[in-house]
Design an enzyme around this catalytic site. Structure first.
Site, PDB file in Angstrom:
ATOM      1  N   SER A 160     -49.865  86.406  44.748  1.00 41.08           N
ATOM      2  CA  SER A 160     -50.158  85.179  43.956  1.00 41.08           C
ATOM      3  C   SER A 160     -51.779  85.033  43.814  1.00 41.08           C
ATOM      4  O   SER A 160     -52.215  86.095  44.084  1.00 41.08           O
ATOM      5  CB  SER A 160     -49.794  83.798  44.836  1.00 41.08           C
ATOM      6  OG  SER A 160     -50.334  83.909  46.235  1.00 41.08           O
ATOM      7  N   HIS A 161     -52.244  84.078  43.148  1.00 35.20           N
ATOM      8  CA  HIS A 161     -53.465  83.960  42.798  1.00 35.20           C
ATOM      9  C   HIS A 161     -54.233  82.899  43.584  1.00 35.20           C
ATOM     10  O   HIS A 161     -53.655  81.935  43.803  1.00 35.20           O
ATOM     11  CB  HIS A 161     -53.787  83.601  41.247  1.00 35.20           C
ATOM     12  CG  HIS A 161     -54.919  84.088  40.599  1.00 35.20           C
ATOM     13  ND1 HIS A 161     -55.909  83.230  40.814  1.00 35.20           N
ATOM     14  CD2 HIS A 161     -55.388  85.052  40.031  1.00 35.20           C
ATOM     15  CE1 HIS A 161     -57.064  83.797  40.008  1.00 35.20           C
ATOM     16  NE2 HIS A 161     -56.791  84.792  39.492  1.00 35.20           N
ATOM     17  N   GLY A 162     -55.552  83.179  44.067  1.00 34.20           N
ATOM     18  CA  GLY A 162     -56.282  82.357  44.917  1.00 34.20           C
ATOM     19  C   GLY A 162     -56.698  80.808  43.903  1.00 34.20           C
ATOM     20  O   GLY A 162     -56.909  79.985  44.834  1.00 34.20           O
ATOM     21  N   ILE A 163     -56.804  80.948  42.773  1.00 34.04           N
ATOM     22  CA  ILE A 163     -57.244  79.749  41.960  1.00 34.04           C
ATOM     23  C   ILE A 163     -56.342  79.071  40.946  1.00 34.04           C
ATOM     24  O   ILE A 163     -56.595  78.222  40.258  1.00 34.04           O
ATOM     25  CB  ILE A 163     -58.827  79.594  41.631  1.00 34.04           C
ATOM     26  CG1 ILE A 163     -59.021  81.093  40.445  1.00 34.04           C
ATOM     27  CG2 ILE A 163     -59.567  79.837  42.843  1.00 34.04           C
ATOM     28  CD1 ILE A 163     -60.199  81.078  40.277  1.00 34.04           C
TER      29      ILE A 163
END
Length: 261
Positions: free
Chosen positions: A235-238
């Site tokens: 997944s992605h942090g932002i």
């Protein structure tokens, strides 16, 4: 015509970061003359897996690890501690546009090829030095391998599952590759500067610098907010949604995943 055709590079590099730089320059058309130890050559010549033999070979002794970053190059064996071999290198440097090396800082000076000496003797020659932490500073004499740089730059800390206690190394040797890419870019910038001004340059590449610069998203977030983002698998942090999801198998029974971003 490739953009670097006519450019001659004396390649004193070995293993991966330096050879990756000169491989890129070769792909862009430069002539790469790789200088190797006459006893052992580049150490990666002995790394497995070996390339498959062909009809012209009784058996294969060529390393696939060596071949990938060194294809398209010429090679010469020189002992740089022997005067007659150094004279051959000097003759090459007289004709070369670029010298690339990735010895530990100080080794080129002991061999008689520190940048001030090289610049005085071969004024048009561009020199690129790749090391773990750059040519100067408190860490310059420290040994560096890819995993150490991944750890120090935060790449290892950001890779893997949150449950992984110590983080996970990225599969490929990304810190070596990144240093090679930055070095190739720096060499091209130095060639452009020489074209415009007539002045040659010493390009100083530190693996740690390159990896920290490339970890731009978590680094930017940390320096702006002080927040150290946890590992998030795929997944992605932002950004959301952003992940890899398992799907139903295909008709043939092959597992399938999709990425939503």
């Amino acid at each position: 015509m490739k953009p670097l055709e006519g450019i001659v590079v004396a390649d004193l590099t070995r293993v991966l970061s330096g050879p990756w730089c000169t491989r890129i320059l070769s792909d862009l058309g430069a002539r790469i003359i790789k200088v190797e130890d006459p006893n052992f050559g580049d150490g990666t010549r002995g790394f497995g897996t070996l390339l498959k033999k062909d009809e012209a070979q009784d058996e294969s002794t060529r390393s696939a690890y060596f071949a990938q970053p060194n294809c398209g190059k010429e090679s010469i064996a020189l002992d740089l501690k022997v005067a007659k071999d150094k004279a051959i290198l000097d003759n090459l440097l007289e004709r070369a546009d670029v010298l690339v090396e990735n010895f530990r800082p100080g080794v080129m000076e002991k061999l008689g090829y520190a940048w001030p000496t090289v610049h005085a003797r071969f004024p048009k020659l561009i020199m690129c030095s790749i090391s773990g932490f750059g040519q100067t500073g408190p860490l310059s004499q420290k040994k560096a391998v890819d995993t150490i740089i991944q750890a120090m730059s935060g790449i290892l800390e950001q890779t893997g599952d949150p449950s992984d206690k110590n983080g996970i190394k990225a599969g490929p040797s990304v810190s070596d590759i990144l240093a090679g890419m930055y070095a190739a870019n720096g060499v091209q910038a130095a060639l452009l500067r020489r074209l415009r001004t007539g002045i040659s340059s010493h390009v100083d590449i530190g693996m740690l610098d390159c990896s920290v610069a490339s970890a731009c998203e978590p680094m930017g977030q940390y320096f702006v907010t002080g927040y150290n983002a946890p590992r998030m698998r795929n997944s992605h942090g932002i950004i959301a949604p952003f992940d890899v999801y398992q799907c139903a198998p295909t008709a043939s029974g092959k597992p399938t995943s999709i990425c939503i971003a």
